[in-house]
Design a protein around this motif. Sequence first.
Motif, PDB file in Angstrom:
ATOM      1  N   GLY A  55       0.634  -0.959  -0.016  1.00  0.00           N
ATOM      2  CA  GLY A  55      -0.268   0.342  -0.029  1.00  0.00           C
ATOM      3  C   GLY A  55       0.927   0.864   0.024  1.00  0.00           C
ATOM      4  O   GLY A  55       0.380   2.494  -0.674  1.00  0.00           O
ATOM      5  N   GLY A  56       2.261   1.290   0.587  1.00  0.00           N
ATOM      6  CA  GLY A  56       2.968   2.414   0.879  1.00  0.00           C
ATOM      7  C   GLY A  56       2.396   3.920   1.406  1.00  0.00           C
ATOM      8  O   GLY A  56       3.167   4.722   1.383  1.00  0.00           O
ATOM      9  N   ASN A  57       1.566   3.237   2.639  1.00  0.00           N
ATOM     10  CA  ASN A  57       1.037   4.383   3.091  1.00  0.00           C
ATOM     11  C   ASN A  57       2.613   4.631   3.619  1.00  0.00           C
ATOM     12  O   ASN A  57       3.646   4.229   4.609  1.00  0.00           O
ATOM     13  CB  ASN A  57      -0.039   3.811   4.615  1.00  0.00           C
ATOM     14  CG  ASN A  57      -1.215   4.023   3.668  1.00  0.00           C
ATOM     15  OD1 ASN A  57      -1.630   4.379   2.187  1.00  0.00           O
ATOM     16  ND2 ASN A  57      -1.839   2.867   4.698  1.00  0.00           N
ATOM     17  N   THR A  58       2.733   5.921   4.658  1.00  0.00           N
ATOM     18  CA  THR A  58       3.832   6.770   5.044  1.00  0.00           C
ATOM     19  C   THR A  58       4.032   7.158   6.645  1.00  0.00           C
ATOM     20  O   THR A  58       2.809   7.825   6.803  1.00  0.00           O
ATOM     21  CB  THR A  58       4.905   7.542   4.344  1.00  0.00           C
ATOM     22  OG1 THR A  58       4.116   8.633   3.946  1.00  0.00           O
ATOM     23  CG2 THR A  58       5.247   6.510   2.761  1.00  0.00           C
ATOM     24  N   ARG A  59       4.658   7.284   7.688  1.00  0.00           N
ATOM     25  CA  ARG A  59       4.249   8.271   8.324  1.00  0.00           C
ATOM     26  C   ARG A  59       6.348   8.577   9.183  1.00  0.00           C
ATOM     27  O   ARG A  59       7.088   7.875   8.561  1.00  0.00           O
ATOM     28  CB  ARG A  59       3.908   7.706   9.346  1.00  0.00           C
ATOM     29  CG  ARG A  59       3.886   8.264  11.007  1.00  0.00           C
ATOM     30  CD  ARG A  59       2.401   7.592  12.036  1.00  0.00           C
ATOM     31  NE  ARG A  59       2.769   8.364  13.462  1.00  0.00           N
ATOM     32  CZ  ARG A  59       2.248   7.913  14.439  1.00  0.00           C
ATOM     33  NH1 ARG A  59       1.268   6.574  13.789  1.00  0.00           N
ATOM     34  NH2 ARG A  59       1.573   8.660  15.082  1.00  0.00           N
ATOM     35  N   TYR A  60       5.967   9.878   9.529  1.00  0.00           N
ATOM     36  CA  TYR A  60       7.439  10.264   9.447  1.00  0.00           C
ATOM     37  C   TYR A  60       7.375  10.858  10.685  1.00  0.00           C
ATOM     38  O   TYR A  60       6.180  11.154  11.616  1.00  0.00           O
ATOM     39  CB  TYR A  60       7.576  11.915   8.418  1.00  0.00           C
ATOM     40  CG  TYR A  60       8.096  11.466   6.960  1.00  0.00           C
ATOM     41  CD1 TYR A  60       6.312  11.337   6.925  1.00  0.00           C
ATOM     42  CD2 TYR A  60       8.625  11.250   7.009  1.00  0.00           C
ATOM     43  CE1 TYR A  60       6.860  10.649   4.999  1.00  0.00           C
ATOM     44  CE2 TYR A  60       9.089  10.840   5.468  1.00  0.00           C
ATOM     45  CZ  TYR A  60       8.345  10.647   4.554  1.00  0.00           C
ATOM     46  OH  TYR A  60       7.914  10.274   3.180  1.00  0.00           O
ATOM     47  N   GLY A  61       8.709  10.931  11.539  1.00  0.00           N
ATOM     48  CA  GLY A  61       8.721  11.828  13.043  1.00  0.00           C
ATOM     49  C   GLY A  61       8.481  13.213  12.897  1.00  0.00           C
ATOM     50  O   GLY A  61       8.932  13.875  11.195  1.00  0.00           O
TER      51      GLY A  61
END
Length: 124
Positions: A55-61
């Motif tokens: 799916g390629g969902n992302t999350r960042y600090g």
Amino acid sequence: QVQLVESGGGLVQAGGSLRLSCAASGRTFRGYVMGWFRQAPGKEREFVAAIWWSGGNTRYGDSVKGRFTISRDNAKNTVYLQMNSLKPEDTAVYYCAAARSLLGVTDSSLYDYWGQGTQVTVSS
């Protein structure tokens, strides 16, 4: 045997860019979350970014939002971390990790596999 091998670290001046790679092998990582963490001397390990392999969902600090981009190449079984506008405070050992759990991706204790780390040094 699962292996995560990071590369691409080095010395760069403030404002510069680096791209880290994490080559994954030993199993299929479909359904896993792939994360990048970093640890500076005397500090706790910090979440940098994560991407859902499917799916390629992302999350960042918060400290890297807008400067770093995580991506993956399914064909190469490789995860990347593009780091732009680097700051001296980005200096750390950067680790690639893989987690079966899709929850709590910022929690390093939930990751099952880890690479050996690659050093990133940003000079002022």
